[in-house]
Design a protein around this motif. Structure first.
Motif, PDB file in Angstrom:
ATOM      1  N   ALA A  24      45.589  57.360   2.054  1.00 15.67           N
ATOM      2  CA  ALA A  24      45.436  56.302   1.283  1.00 15.67           C
ATOM      3  C   ALA A  24      46.564  55.200   1.938  1.00 15.67           C
ATOM      4  O   ALA A  24      46.211  54.087   2.127  1.00 15.67           O
ATOM      5  N   ILE A  25      47.560  55.638   2.250  1.00  9.06           N
ATOM      6  CA  ILE A  25      48.647  54.768   2.903  1.00  9.06           C
ATOM      7  C   ILE A  25      48.003  54.205   4.519  1.00  9.06           C
ATOM      8  O   ILE A  25      48.191  53.055   4.617  1.00  9.06           O
ATOM      9  N   GLN A  26      47.595  55.086   4.897  1.00  3.69           N
ATOM     10  CA  GLN A  26      46.694  54.811   6.453  1.00  3.69           C
ATOM     11  C   GLN A  26      45.730  53.588   6.137  1.00  3.69           C
ATOM     12  O   GLN A  26      45.564  52.791   6.934  1.00  3.69           O
ATOM     13  N   ALA A  27      45.071  53.836   5.071  1.00  2.00           N
ATOM     14  CA  ALA A  27      43.811  52.787   4.712  1.00  2.00           C
ATOM     15  C   ALA A  27      44.439  51.588   4.292  1.00  2.00           C
ATOM     16  O   ALA A  27      44.036  50.238   4.857  1.00  2.00           O
ATOM     17  N   ALA A  28      45.554  51.614   3.548  1.00  3.14           N
ATOM     18  CA  ALA A  28      46.603  50.323   3.190  1.00  3.14           C
ATOM     19  C   ALA A  28      46.994  49.701   4.229  1.00  3.14           C
ATOM     20  O   ALA A  28      46.994  48.381   4.387  1.00  3.14           O
ATOM     21  N   MET A  29      47.416  50.292   5.424  1.00  4.00           N
ATOM     22  CA  MET A  29      48.000  49.726   6.623  1.00  4.00           C
ATOM     23  C   MET A  29      46.931  49.276   7.350  1.00  4.00           C
ATOM     24  O   MET A  29      47.104  48.231   7.922  1.00  4.00           O
ATOM     25  N   LYS A  30      45.885  49.869   7.485  1.00  6.78           N
ATOM     26  CA  LYS A  30      44.608  49.220   8.045  1.00  6.78           C
ATOM     27  C   LYS A  30      44.247  47.584   7.525  1.00  6.78           C
ATOM     28  O   LYS A  30      44.120  46.879   8.161  1.00  6.78           O
ATOM     29  N   LEU A  31      44.373  47.897   6.143  1.00  4.60           N
ATOM     30  CA  LEU A  31      43.986  46.575   5.367  1.00  4.60           C
ATOM     31  C   LEU A  31      45.072  45.687   5.763  1.00  4.60           C
ATOM     32  O   LEU A  31      44.778  44.326   5.835  1.00  4.60           O
ATOM     33  N   ALA A  32      46.063  45.791   5.725  1.00  2.00           N
ATOM     34  CA  ALA A  32      47.401  44.769   5.984  1.00  2.00           C
ATOM     35  C   ALA A  32      47.184  44.416   7.520  1.00  2.00           C
ATOM     36  O   ALA A  32      47.482  43.162   7.682  1.00  2.00           O
ATOM     37  N   ARG A  33      46.855  45.456   8.573  1.00  4.88           N
ATOM     38  CA  ARG A  33      46.861  44.830   9.768  1.00  4.88           C
ATOM     39  C   ARG A  33      45.486  43.915   9.828  1.00  4.88           C
ATOM     40  O   ARG A  33      45.768  42.693  10.431  1.00  4.88           O
ATOM     41  N   LYS A  34      44.710  43.971   9.261  1.00  2.00           N
ATOM     42  CA  LYS A  34      43.411  43.258   9.041  1.00  2.00           C
ATOM     43  C   LYS A  34      43.811  41.971   8.590  1.00  2.00           C
ATOM     44  O   LYS A  34      43.446  40.601   8.942  1.00  2.00           O
ATOM     45  N   THR A  35      44.653  41.873   7.445  1.00  2.52           N
ATOM     46  CA  THR A  35      45.018  40.503   6.841  1.00  2.52           C
ATOM     47  C   THR A  35      45.911  39.875   7.930  1.00  2.52           C
ATOM     48  O   THR A  35      45.897  38.527   7.941  1.00  2.52           O
ATOM     49  N   MET A  36      46.723  40.544   8.633  1.00  8.58           N
ATOM     50  CA  MET A  36      47.507  40.142   9.491  1.00  8.58           C
ATOM     51  C   MET A  36      46.926  39.429  10.701  1.00  8.58           C
ATOM     52  O   MET A  36      47.437  38.159  11.027  1.00  8.58           O
ATOM     53  N   ASP A  37      45.977  39.836  10.909  1.00 10.95           N
ATOM     54  CA  ASP A  37      45.076  39.226  11.991  1.00 10.95           C
ATOM     55  C   ASP A  37      44.545  38.226  11.542  1.00 10.95           C
ATOM     56  O   ASP A  37      44.214  37.280  12.418  1.00 10.95           O
ATOM     57  N   ARG A  38      44.088  38.177  10.314  1.00 12.44           N
ATOM     58  CA  ARG A  38      43.144  36.825   9.792  1.00 12.44           C
ATOM     59  C   ARG A  38      44.399  35.748   9.690  1.00 12.44           C
ATOM     60  O   ARG A  38      44.099  34.588  10.088  1.00 12.44           O
ATOM     61  N   TYR A  39      45.572  35.987   9.307  1.00 12.27           N
ATOM     62  CA  TYR A  39      46.648  34.991   9.309  1.00 12.27           C
ATOM     63  C   TYR A  39      46.987  34.654  10.830  1.00 12.27           C
ATOM     64  O   TYR A  39      47.429  33.302  11.080  1.00 12.27           O
ATOM     65  N   TRP A  40      47.029  35.498  11.950  1.00 11.93           N
ATOM     66  CA  TRP A  40      47.324  35.044  13.186  1.00 11.93           C
ATOM     67  C   TRP A  40      46.179  34.283  13.718  1.00 11.93           C
ATOM     68  O   TRP A  40      46.292  33.037  14.401  1.00 11.93           O
TER      69      TRP A  40
END
Length: 98
Positions: A24-40
């Motif tokens: 669950a935490i790994q999935a959340a971290m992947k989602l956070a990474r995707k969000t950061m990439d979108r902001y970049w």
């Protein structure tokens, strides 16, 4: 904005390399990474963020160098500032009087 995003990005990179987290935490971290990439991507699409960083008295181009950004990206940021000045402000600057 860019310094804050760099800090978050660095922290996320350090945490993502640890495998001790559950699925669950790994999935959340992947989602956070995707969000950061979108902001970049948004910062890439808007010159304002890089120009603001270059104009910041405590950061300037040195910030990008210290963060080990690619030389090509640093040159692009410098060129953005120069082009913005030439395109919008150069002709508006009154000559200095002695």
């Amino acid at each position: 904005v860019i310094p804050a995003m760099d800090k978050l990005d660095s922290h996320m990179n350090n945490v993502e390399t640890k495998e001790e987290f559950g699925p669950a935490i790994q999935a959340a971290m992947k989602l956070a990474r995707k969000t950061m990439d979108r902001y970049w991507k948004m910062t890439d699409d808007s010159n304002t963020y890089r120009i603001a960083t270059v104009f910041h008295p405590g950061l300037k181009l040195e910030y990008f160098r210290l963060q080990k950004w690619e030389d090509e990206w640093i040159e692009a940021a410098e060129n953005l500032v120069r082009e913005e000045y030439i395109g919008r402000y150069k002709d508006q600057v009154s000559p200095s009087t002695p």
